[in-house]
Design an enzyme around this catalytic site. Structure first.
Site, mmCIF file in Angstrom:
data_model
loop_
_atom_site.group_PDB
_atom_site.id
_atom_site.type_symbol
_atom_site.label_atom_id
_atom_site.label_comp_id
_atom_site.label_asym_id
_atom_site.label_seq_id
_atom_site.Cartn_x
_atom_site.Cartn_y
_atom_site.Cartn_z
ATOM 1 C CG HIS A 268 23.038 122.623 99.306
ATOM 2 N ND1 HIS A 268 23.250 121.275 99.464
ATOM 3 C CD2 HIS A 268 23.715 123.229 100.326
ATOM 4 C CE1 HIS A 268 24.006 121.071 100.521
ATOM 5 N NE2 HIS A 268 24.310 122.221 101.058
ATOM 6 C CG LEU B 148 33.716 136.705 96.638
ATOM 7 C CD1 LEU B 148 33.259 137.984 97.296
ATOM 8 C CD2 LEU B 148 34.912 136.995 95.729
#
Lengths: 474, 138
Positions: free
Chosen positions: A397, A203
């Site tokens: 990606h 994160l």
């Protein structure tokens, strides 16, 4: 690679030979192609030999050695032509993906509270091996989550209606059949909803440091100096177990259907077979698990920001999944076809005007998120019209690893990595120092060249570049 | 005792390899290699025993089933194992794993294993020495 031919500046191909049914096409610049692992060619051409494959087997600019499919592999299969669905073509971490959340803040607003924000995020986000989420779900509740995806999470107060529209497929993977997910898989997920996991999952609080396309950035509500939050994680234990359960069943199914597999990791079953249908239902449930997981994590991020920066207004920009199989309509030789698109370490990238995009993003095209590493950059891109024709609207990606974990830990210590990133103003929060060494920025390929080649190959257009400020690692 | 397992490099993930005088010993040694990706096996006390059974006619698929079952037991029991015993008869494996409850402070786990892949999967015998190996997805 001796059979590799250049089609254009950023497109290379291997013509079908022996068992290949279609060509293998790879996108990238000269350097990317020169440094590519030989295994990518082997795996890409193996995929080209599978029954019912349409047009070509593709590899994106961030391709590297995977299992069965290369990471960065894309392949479409036609159910009416004996096409297959492959658990190996989706991977163990079903619907692993990235979402970026806008905060409405600028860097100067977080500067004085950066340490507190990092602490609060680390406290709110269960990360690392053995961490458990706040929810403890019974089997029935797990089934509801598997059927409902982000909608399930939003109905329980973990988000807003708007979050639904800003997730692929409007926040619910259709065709999910929780009954095709084993009890073992559900057991593994009981305490893992709303957890980040470990390895390359993270994160990050990031800053927008460059805008490439002002018009699209404006449509995405992204401006220079903005603070955003990006989450990278997947379907946790449930997804891993679904893959583990279906791999041996698919080996059997392939044998029964007379499909010759070049390697066992390509385990697959005809789409219209009973195992194929069951895997599809279970895998789609796995997608709902992953997007619900990222939604619950988003809620936790909002809680953490509320404590430190109550003026922040966290709005989801978009959520993309990069280990999936989706049924999509694509034009092949002028004819519209319903195909099973496998993207293994590749992102769906619908161009402007695509009907699947929410109204407010339709003119700009789908936001595409390419994750970098702790020390480098991430990118927001936009799907381009050309990629539909090139590779079923798909693109890269992430950076992709360049170095093994063993090599990385020999080269760096976790402490050194944390210290050198601190000098750049990046705060790292992690349960494992060794894990940090394994994930050292230097162990990854150059994300800048991946994003650049993605744009030059006309797969997706760069919109904004992001630099990390805080990173919570699993 | 000489170390009977090792890790080997893979760009994104990790290869594990176990050796032994029998297939059973090689399976048990490879299990230690798998655990060692995440935690130091020497830090794990052998306090509790868990039984594992699985069957596959193909010995390589049996190896995958063995490791996948161990992963499942570790994930759901929140345990780490460090000692293993394996018996194989007619494609049926009966195994035991000894370990203890996960203690994050003590064990300092590094990374979760997502799954056991079929890549580089080999169970072979050469000059009386068995090797069992594969790449695990991290």
């Amino acid at each position: 690679m001796k059979n590799l031919k250049k089609r254009s500046g950023y497109q290379w191909f291997i013509e079908p030979s022996e068992k290949m049914r279609v060509p293998f096409i790879i996108f990238g610049d000269d350097d990317i192609i020169k440094n590519l692992d030989e295994k990518v060619y082997e795996q890409g051409t193996n995929v080209a030999s599978l029954p019912g494959i349409v047009k070509a087997s593709f590899a994106m600019p961030d391709a590297h050695w995977g299992y069965g499919f290369p990471i960065g592999g894309v392949a479409a299969f036609d159910p009416d032509k004996g096409g297959v669905i492959s658990a190996g073509g989706v991977g163990f971490d079903i619907s692993c993906g990235v979402r970026t959340i806008l905060t409405g803040l600028k860097e100067d607003q977080i500067e004085s509270v950066k340490d507190r924000l990092a602490d609060e995020l680390a406290r709110h986000i269960p990360a690392g091996v053995g961490s458990t989420g706040r929810l403890n779900l019974s089997k029935d509740k797990i089934d509801e989550m598997l059927a409902g995806g982000v909608k399930w999470a939003v109905e329980r107060g973990y988000g807003t209606q708007k979050d639904l529209q800003r997730t692929e497929e409007n926040g619910i993977a259709s065709g999910a059949v929780p009954a095709y997910v084993s009890d073992k898989a559900k057991e593994r997920q009981k305490e893992e909803v709303g957890t980040l996991g470990s390895g390359n999952h993270y994160l990050e609080v990031q800053k927008v440091i460059e805008i490439f396309d002002a018009e699209i950035a404006n449509a995405y509500n992204v401006t220079l100096g903005d603070i955003v939050v990006t989450i990278h994680c997947g379907s946790r234990g449930l997804g891993h177990q679904v893959a583990t359960d279906y791999m041996p069943r698919m080996l059997e199914a392939a044998k029964e259907a007379g499909i010759e597999l070049p390697e066992r990791d390509l385990a697959c079953a005809p789409i219209n077979s009973s195992v194929g249908k069951q895997y599809y239902g279970a895998m789609r449930a796995g997608i709902n698990c992953a997007i619900a997981n990222r939604q619950v994590l988003t809620h936790l991020v909002r809680e953490a920001f509320d404590k430190v920066l109550p003026q922040a207004d966290l709005k989801l920009l978009y959520d993309v999944s990069h280990n999936t199989c989706k049924v999509e309509e694509h034009k092949v030789d002028g004819k519209s076809m319903k195909l099973y698109i496998h993207r293994k370490g590749a992102t769906r990238a619908f161009g402007p005007g695509h009907p699947a995009l929410p109204q407010d993003l339709r003119d700009a095209g789908q936001p595409v998120l390419i994750g970098g590493t702790m020390g480098t950059f991430s990118y927001i891109l936009a799907g381009m019209e050309e990629s539909e024709d090139l590779c079923f609207s798909s693109c890269s990606h992430g950076a992709g690893r360049a170095m093994s974990r063993t090599q990385a830990t020999k080269k760096w210590s976790g402490r050194e990595v944390v210290k050198s990133l601190a000098q750049k103003g990046i705060i790292i929060k992690s349960a494992s120092m060794k894990g940090i060494a394994e994930e050292a920025p230097g162990a990854y390929k150059d994300v800048v060249s991946v994003a650049d080649a993605t744009e030059k190959a006309h797969l997706a257009k760069r919109v904004a570049k992001l630099a990390p400020l805080i990173c919570v690692k699993g | 005792m000489r170390k009977n397992w090792e890790h080997y490099s893979h760009t994104a993930d990790m290869g594990i390899r176990g050796y032994g005088a029998s297939m059973e010993e090689a399976f048990a040694a490879a299990a230690v290699a798998m655990v060692a990706i995440n935690v130091d096996p020497e830090k794990i006390q052998q306090e509790q025993k868990v039984k594992i059974t699985c069957s596959e006619q193909d010995r390589e698929l049996l190896f995958i089933a063995w490791l996948s079952n161990l992963l499942y037991e570790m994930a759901t029991r929140k345990m780490f194992f460090s000692k293993f015993e394996v018996e194989i008869k007619d494609g049926k494996l009966t195994g035991c794993a000894w370990g203890e409850k996960m203690d994050l402070k003590k064990h300092k786990p590094v990374v979760e294993i997502k799954g056991i892949s079929y890549s580089d999967l080999k169970v072979t015998q050469e000059n009386g020495k068995w090797t069992a190996q594969c790449i695990v997805d991290i």
